[in-house]
Design an enzyme around this catalytic site. Structure first.
Site, PDB file in Angstrom:
ATOM      1  N   HIS A  70     -67.016 -16.614   3.101  1.00 50.27           N
ATOM      2  CA  HIS A  70     -67.148 -17.694   2.131  1.00 50.27           C
ATOM      3  C   HIS A  70     -68.456 -18.458   2.309  1.00 50.27           C
ATOM      4  O   HIS A  70     -68.962 -18.585   3.418  1.00 50.27           O
ATOM      5  CB  HIS A  70     -66.007 -18.702   2.289  1.00 50.27           C
ATOM      6  CG  HIS A  70     -64.650 -18.115   2.133  1.00 50.27           C
ATOM      7  ND1 HIS A  70     -63.558 -18.587   2.818  1.00 50.27           N
ATOM      8  CD2 HIS A  70     -64.190 -17.088   1.378  1.00 50.27           C
ATOM      9  CE1 HIS A  70     -62.483 -17.883   2.489  1.00 50.27           C
ATOM     10  NE2 HIS A  70     -62.846 -16.964   1.616  1.00 50.27           N
ATOM     11  N   TYR A 140     -62.716 -26.959  11.445  1.00 49.01           N
ATOM     12  CA  TYR A 140     -64.161 -26.929  11.203  1.00 49.01           C
ATOM     13  C   TYR A 140     -64.632 -28.148  10.430  1.00 49.01           C
ATOM     14  O   TYR A 140     -63.985 -28.608   9.499  1.00 49.01           O
ATOM     15  CB  TYR A 140     -64.598 -25.635  10.511  1.00 49.01           C
ATOM     16  CG  TYR A 140     -63.889 -25.305   9.224  1.00 49.01           C
ATOM     17  CD1 TYR A 140     -64.491 -25.554   7.996  1.00 49.01           C
ATOM     18  CD2 TYR A 140     -62.621 -24.733   9.233  1.00 49.01           C
ATOM     19  CE1 TYR A 140     -63.843 -25.243   6.808  1.00 49.01           C
ATOM     20  CE2 TYR A 140     -61.965 -24.418   8.052  1.00 49.01           C
ATOM     21  CZ  TYR A 140     -62.583 -24.677   6.845  1.00 49.01           C
ATOM     22  OH  TYR A 140     -61.934 -24.380   5.674  1.00 49.01           O
TER      23      TYR A 140
END
Length: 195
Positions: A70, A140
């Site tokens: 991604h 993240y």
């Protein structure tokens, strides 16, 4: 691939220099351990002078789960500081900056609860991972919020990229991640700028 130790954290550039592996130190005793996993001033000075605006977390229940590859387009391009807080994963960054000497190349690191390592994936790179244990949790921090309109992807097993993914009996992917374009089908998303 030399590293630098500063305060309680150690970092090194990988074979693609913009991608960094960070290893915070752990201080243990009979109670367990303490580890400082992020300090903004240290991060800006030693890794990337960017602001991290959002913290995300995902759980992958099955071993062999693949998420990615991604990335997001400008003005929502994301740098990601990735860590594994439970389980273990094979984490990958692919350079998608057209004109870069490492365009289409990839680097990887194993992140786990045990090793505490983190991977810095700058904007201009596609990011993905495969879980090596069941019930793996990834956390993240990102430099820009999610934008569905700017969300893009790249085929996880594109032979032109040749990522050496761990061998699994079964791979678990979403329909979206199963149908991403290959590198040669990818429109120009980022231009490499030499600094």
């Amino acid at each position: 691939m030399g590293g630098t130790e500063l305060d309680e954290m150690y970092f090194q550039s990988l074979s693609i220099a913009e991608v960094k592996l960070i290893r915070p130190r752990k201080f243990g005793d009979c109670r367990g351990y303490f580890s400082e996993v992020f300090r903004e001033k240290w991060f800006r000075k030693n890794v990337a002078d960017v602001g991290l605006v959002q913290d995300n977390e995902s759980l992958s229940a099955q071993i062999g789960t693949v998420r990615g590859l991604h990335f997001q387009l400008e003005p929502f391009a994301q740098g990601k500081l990735v860590r594994c807080t439970r389980g273990a994963l094979f984490d990958v960054a692919v350079d998608v900056r057209v004109g870069s000497p490492t365009y289409g190349k990839w680097v990887s690191a194993e992140l786990s609860q045990e090793n505490g390592a983190q991977l810095w994936v700058p904007a201009g790179f596609a990011h993905g991972f495969m879980t090596l244990k069941a019930d793996t949790v990834i956390s993240y921090k990102v430099t820009a919020p999610y934008s569905a309109e700017h969300d893009r992807g790249l085929k996880w097993d594109d032979p032109a990229i040749g990522i050496n993914w761990p061998k699994m009996t079964t791979y678990v992917l979403s329909e979206k991640d199963s149908s991403q374009p290959s590198l040669c089908e990818l429109p120009v998303s980022f231009q490499y700028v030499k600094v």
